[in-house]
Write a protein that holds these residues in place. Structure first.
Motif, PDB file in Angstrom:
ATOM      1  N   LEU A  47      14.442  -2.275  -8.469  1.00 34.85           N
ATOM      2  CA  LEU A  47      15.009  -1.644  -9.661  1.00 34.85           C
ATOM      3  C   LEU A  47      15.228  -0.159  -9.418  1.00 34.85           C
ATOM      4  CD1 LEU A  47      15.706  -1.517 -12.713  1.00 34.85           C
ATOM      5  CD2 LEU A  47      13.257  -1.209 -13.140  1.00 34.85           C
ATOM      6  N   MET A  48      14.235   0.508  -8.847  1.00 37.61           N
ATOM      7  CA  MET A  48      14.348   1.947  -8.621  1.00 37.61           C
ATOM      8  C   MET A  48      15.405   2.278  -7.578  1.00 37.61           C
ATOM      9  SD  MET A  48      10.438   3.359  -8.617  1.00 37.61           S
ATOM     10  CE  MET A  48      11.055   4.937  -8.081  1.00 37.61           C
ATOM     11  N   ALA A  49      15.274   1.691  -6.391  1.00 36.54           N
ATOM     12  CA  ALA A  49      16.151   2.067  -5.282  1.00 36.54           C
ATOM     13  C   ALA A  49      17.528   1.436  -5.409  1.00 36.54           C
ATOM     14  CB  ALA A  49      15.509   1.658  -3.958  1.00 36.54           C
ATOM     15  N   GLY A  50      17.574   0.178  -5.814  1.00 30.76           N
ATOM     16  CA  GLY A  50      18.851  -0.520  -5.860  1.00 30.76           C
ATOM     17  C   GLY A  50      19.717  -0.157  -7.038  1.00 30.76           C
ATOM     18  N   GLN A  51      19.100   0.183  -8.157  1.00 29.39           N
ATOM     19  CA  GLN A  51      19.871   0.475  -9.354  1.00 29.39           C
ATOM     20  C   GLN A  51      20.041   1.970  -9.587  1.00 29.39           C
ATOM     21  OE1 GLN A  51      21.354  -2.036 -10.985  1.00 29.39           O
ATOM     22  NE2 GLN A  51      20.452  -3.353  -9.421  1.00 29.39           N
ATOM     23  N   ALA A  52      18.950   2.735  -9.469  1.00 34.43           N
ATOM     24  CA  ALA A  52      19.008   4.164  -9.798  1.00 34.43           C
ATOM     25  C   ALA A  52      19.016   5.073  -8.580  1.00 34.43           C
ATOM     26  CB  ALA A  52      17.834   4.532 -10.699  1.00 34.43           C
ATOM     27  N   GLY A  53      18.931   4.501  -7.375  1.00 34.69           N
ATOM     28  CA  GLY A  53      18.946   5.319  -6.172  1.00 34.69           C
ATOM     29  C   GLY A  53      17.698   6.154  -5.973  1.00 34.69           C
ATOM     30  N   LEU A  54      16.563   5.732  -6.549  1.00 35.33           N
ATOM     31  CA  LEU A  54      15.298   6.462  -6.425  1.00 35.33           C
ATOM     32  C   LEU A  54      14.452   5.808  -5.336  1.00 35.33           C
ATOM     33  CD1 LEU A  54      14.463   6.925 -10.213  1.00 35.33           C
ATOM     34  CD2 LEU A  54      15.320   8.673  -8.643  1.00 35.33           C
ATOM     35  N   VAL A  55      14.437   6.412  -4.154  1.00 36.54           N
ATOM     36  CA  VAL A  55      13.687   5.869  -3.021  1.00 36.54           C
ATOM     37  C   VAL A  55      12.308   6.513  -3.002  1.00 36.54           C
ATOM     38  CG1 VAL A  55      13.622   5.578  -0.516  1.00 36.54           C
ATOM     39  CG2 VAL A  55      15.810   5.487  -1.728  1.00 36.54           C
ATOM     40  N   SER A  56      11.313   5.765  -3.450  1.00 33.93           N
ATOM     41  CA  SER A  56       9.950   6.271  -3.557  1.00 33.93           C
ATOM     42  C   SER A  56       9.064   5.617  -2.511  1.00 33.93           C
ATOM     43  CB  SER A  56       9.391   5.977  -4.956  1.00 33.93           C
ATOM     44  OG  SER A  56       7.999   6.227  -5.001  1.00 33.93           O
ATOM     45  N   VAL A  57       8.179   6.414  -1.922  1.00 36.40           N
ATOM     46  CA  VAL A  57       7.142   5.864  -1.051  1.00 36.40           C
ATOM     47  C   VAL A  57       5.767   6.174  -1.653  1.00 36.40           C
ATOM     48  CG1 VAL A  57       8.438   5.849   1.094  1.00 36.40           C
ATOM     49  CG2 VAL A  57       7.281   7.939   0.396  1.00 36.40           C
ATOM     50  N   GLY A  58       5.735   6.313  -2.974  1.00 34.32           N
ATOM     51  CA  GLY A  58       4.479   6.619  -3.641  1.00 34.32           C
ATOM     52  C   GLY A  58       4.155   5.708  -4.799  1.00 34.32           C
ATOM     53  N   GLN A  59       4.771   4.529  -4.842  1.00 35.21           N
ATOM     54  CA  GLN A  59       4.491   3.619  -5.958  1.00 35.21           C
ATOM     55  C   GLN A  59       3.087   3.056  -5.917  1.00 35.21           C
ATOM     56  OE1 GLN A  59       7.069   4.931  -7.572  1.00 35.21           O
ATOM     57  NE2 GLN A  59       7.045   3.001  -8.695  1.00 35.21           N
ATOM     58  N   GLN A  60       2.414   3.200  -4.761  1.00 39.56           N
ATOM     59  CA  GLN A  60       1.016   2.776  -4.699  1.00 39.56           C
ATOM     60  C   GLN A  60       0.136   3.590  -5.638  1.00 39.56           C
ATOM     61  OE1 GLN A  60       2.717   4.126  -2.217  1.00 39.56           O
ATOM     62  NE2 GLN A  60       1.587   5.793  -1.243  1.00 39.56           N
ATOM     63  N   ALA A  61       0.613   4.758  -6.066  1.00 38.64           N
ATOM     64  CA  ALA A  61      -0.155   5.559  -7.031  1.00 38.64           C
ATOM     65  C   ALA A  61      -0.377   4.781  -8.312  1.00 38.64           C
ATOM     66  CB  ALA A  61       0.587   6.870  -7.324  1.00 38.64           C
ATOM     67  N   PHE A  62       0.641   4.084  -8.787  1.00 44.77           N
ATOM     68  CA  PHE A  62       0.532   3.349 -10.043  1.00 44.77           C
ATOM     69  C   PHE A  62      -0.173   2.009  -9.838  1.00 44.77           C
ATOM     70  CE2 PHE A  62       4.480   5.883 -10.037  1.00 44.77           C
ATOM     71  CZ  PHE A  62       4.015   6.891 -10.872  1.00 44.77           C
ATOM     72  N   PHE A  63      -0.009   1.427  -8.651  1.00 51.27           N
ATOM     73  CA  PHE A  63      -0.747   0.217  -8.305  1.00 51.27           C
ATOM     74  C   PHE A  63      -2.245   0.485  -8.397  1.00 51.27           C
ATOM     75  CE2 PHE A  63      -2.739  -2.800  -5.461  1.00 51.27           C
ATOM     76  CZ  PHE A  63      -2.019  -3.972  -5.654  1.00 51.27           C
ATOM     77  N   GLY A  64      -2.682   1.634  -7.848  1.00 54.54           N
ATOM     78  CA  GLY A  64      -4.097   1.979  -7.894  1.00 54.54           C
ATOM     79  C   GLY A  64      -4.551   2.508  -9.236  1.00 54.54           C
ATOM     80  N   LEU A  65      -3.688   3.307  -9.899  1.00 56.44           N
ATOM     81  CA  LEU A  65      -4.090   3.901 -11.180  1.00 56.44           C
ATOM     82  C   LEU A  65      -4.341   2.841 -12.241  1.00 56.44           C
ATOM     83  CD1 LEU A  65      -1.953   7.121 -11.768  1.00 56.44           C
ATOM     84  CD2 LEU A  65      -4.443   6.925 -11.690  1.00 56.44           C
ATOM     85  N   GLY A  66      -3.544   1.794 -12.260  1.00 50.32           N
ATOM     86  CA  GLY A  66      -3.758   0.739 -13.242  1.00 50.32           C
ATOM     87  C   GLY A  66      -5.152   0.163 -13.128  1.00 50.32           C
ATOM     88  N   GLY A  67      -5.564  -0.138 -11.885  1.00 48.87           N
ATOM     89  CA  GLY A  67      -6.907  -0.667 -11.676  1.00 48.87           C
ATOM     90  C   GLY A  67      -7.989   0.344 -12.011  1.00 48.87           C
ATOM     91  N   TYR A  68      -7.764   1.606 -11.651  1.00 47.76           N
ATOM     92  CA  TYR A  68      -8.765   2.646 -11.932  1.00 47.76           C
ATOM     93  C   TYR A  68      -8.960   2.826 -13.435  1.00 47.76           C
ATOM     94  CZ  TYR A  68     -10.727   7.286 -12.580  1.00 47.76           C
ATOM     95  OH  TYR A  68     -11.499   8.342 -12.999  1.00 47.76           O
ATOM     96  N   PHE A  69      -7.868   2.902 -14.174  1.00 49.98           N
ATOM     97  CA  PHE A  69      -7.993   3.062 -15.627  1.00 49.98           C
ATOM     98  C   PHE A  69      -8.694   1.856 -16.251  1.00 49.98           C
ATOM     99  CE2 PHE A  69      -4.099   6.041 -15.760  1.00 49.98           C
ATOM    100  CZ  PHE A  69      -4.918   7.147 -15.612  1.00 49.98           C
ATOM    101  N   ALA A  70      -8.411   0.660 -15.726  1.00 53.24           N
ATOM    102  CA  ALA A  70      -9.097  -0.526 -16.235  1.00 53.24           C
ATOM    103  C   ALA A  70     -10.601  -0.420 -16.014  1.00 53.24           C
ATOM    104  CB  ALA A  70      -8.539  -1.780 -15.563  1.00 53.24           C
ATOM    105  N   LEU A  71     -10.993   0.037 -14.820  1.00 48.23           N
ATOM    106  CA  LEU A  71     -12.420   0.229 -14.540  1.00 48.23           C
ATOM    107  C   LEU A  71     -13.051   1.212 -15.520  1.00 48.23           C
ATOM    108  CD1 LEU A  71     -12.320   0.516 -10.649  1.00 48.23           C
ATOM    109  CD2 LEU A  71     -13.498  -1.265 -11.944  1.00 48.23           C
ATOM    110  N   ARG A  72     -12.357   2.318 -15.764  1.00 46.46           N
ATOM    111  CA  ARG A  72     -12.871   3.338 -16.664  1.00 46.46           C
ATOM    112  C   ARG A  72     -13.001   2.804 -18.092  1.00 46.46           C
ATOM    113  NH1 ARG A  72     -16.290   6.679 -16.500  1.00 46.46           N
ATOM    114  NH2 ARG A  72     -16.368   7.934 -14.639  1.00 46.46           N
ATOM    115  N   LEU A  73     -12.006   2.026 -18.526  1.00 43.45           N
ATOM    116  CA  LEU A  73     -12.044   1.481 -19.882  1.00 43.45           C
ATOM    117  C   LEU A  73     -13.178   0.481 -20.049  1.00 43.45           C
ATOM    118  CD1 LEU A  73      -8.212   1.037 -20.471  1.00 43.45           C
ATOM    119  CD2 LEU A  73      -9.736   2.623 -21.674  1.00 43.45           C
TER     120      LEU A  73
END
Length: 334
Positions: A47-73
């Motif tokens: 969706l990001m790269a193919g549609q909006a041209g946003l080439v990110s190599v940092g999406q692992q930040a959100f992969f990890g943050l979701g789990g971290y916030f769940a732990l905190r909650l």
């Protein structure tokens, strides 16, 4: 296919997959859960790269943050499974804040900045005593759930997350926002000159993709139970996203799904070869980048287009002067 056919087919597949735990074993459920997570990641990066041209190599930040916030909650008193969903929402909120800074960058600057931000977030999370640095921690509340039930709930969470995000991407691609994002992916300056709201359109795509990656992260945590910063925030997740989309095809919803299926097949058949498997995956990605940049789905679409053009050419009537010969003996009536 018409929208009604797509929705009907998707609903039928979802119904079959929902009932699958009743007839298959635990090993199959675990593998399918992993496959759903790969598909979700691939769809978000596509969706990001193919549609909006946003080439990110940092999406692992959100992969990890979701789990971290769940732990905190959960540590703060939330129930485990509601905390998983809330953790993904929290990661999307962080993405919304980050978008005001990151989306001002372009191309390589944006890609590098996303990786740097992901590393900074990983280091900050490791400083939290709850995470215990590199040692990591576990979502102990999930251990209170009976193992078979926990496995099925994790499978259901991953399946519903995948279905919901695929539906959201499919709707977005058919909406004015999707049209605007594709215009930005082709030429952002030309799109802006035509009145496309560049920042708001890219922000919508970026936040939605971050939410999908966070859902994948909490689905992974629900399955693995253990949270390890070096794994959950590892750059390998973005590398796998890039591979799946590159091989499957960028500019379609089906491309990332096909790429995820191919990666899953390679993992199951060649994963035991260790470093040789990783080398093979890298070599395959390089070959696709050099010789088949449109991916497998793009190749199939091009072939279908050529066949349709040939069929239309064959069905077209021949020119009038070739099909109706002139009779020199015919006289002109007066």
């Amino acid at each position: 296919m018409t929208p009604r056919q797509v929705l009907f087919g998707g609903t039928a597949v979802l119904a079959v997959l929902t009932l699958l735990p009743l007839v298959v074993g635990a090993n199959v459920i675990d593998k399918l859960t992993g496959l759903f997570i790969l598909m979700l990641l691939a769809a978000m990066w596509g969706l990001m790269a193919g549609q909006a041209g946003l080439v990110s190599v940092g999406q692992q930040a959100f992969f990890g943050l979701g789990g971290y916030f769940a732990l905190r909650l959960v540590d703060g008193g939330f129930s485990a499974y509601p905390a998983l969903l809330a953790g993904a929402v929290g990661a999307a909120a962080v993405a919304w804040v980050m978008s005001f800074f990151l989306l001002r960058l372009k191309d390589g600057e944006f890609a590098i900045a996303t990786w740097v931000v992901a590393e900074v977030i990983r280091i900050l999370v490791m400083l939290d005593p709850l995470v215990q640095g590199e040692t990591g921690t576990s979502l102990l509340a999930l251990n209170a759930v009976e193992p078979a039930l926990r496995r099925n709930l994790g499978y259901g969470f991953a399946l519903v997350s995948l279905a919901a995000m695929l539906l959201a991407v499919w709707w977005l691609m058919r909406s004015p926002v999707g049209t605007a994002s594709r215009a930005l992916g082709d030429d952002d300056e030309a799109a802006a000159s035509l009145g496309v709201r560049v920042m708001s359109t890219r922000r919508a795509v970026y936040v939605l993709a971050a939410f999908g990656c966070a859902l994948a992260g909490v689905a992974w945590l629900a399955s693995a139970v253990t949270f390890l910063p070096r794994t959950n925030f590892g750059v390998q997740w973005s590398v796998l996203m890039l591979f799946m989309v590159l091989v499957g095809g960028l500019r379609s919803l089906a491309g990332p799904i096909v790429g995820a299926l191919l990666l899953f097949t390679l993992q199951e058949s060649l994963g035991d070869f260790g470093v040789w498997y990783l080398a093979g995956v890298g070599a395959l990605a390089a070959l696709f980048a050099l010789f088949l940049p449109q991916g497998l789905v793009g190749l199939w679409q091009e072939r279908r287009a050529r066949q349709a053009a040939q069929a239309a050419s064959a069905a077209a009537p021949p020119p009038a002067d070739a099909s109706t010969p002139v009779n020199p003996t015919r006289s002109i009536s007066t």
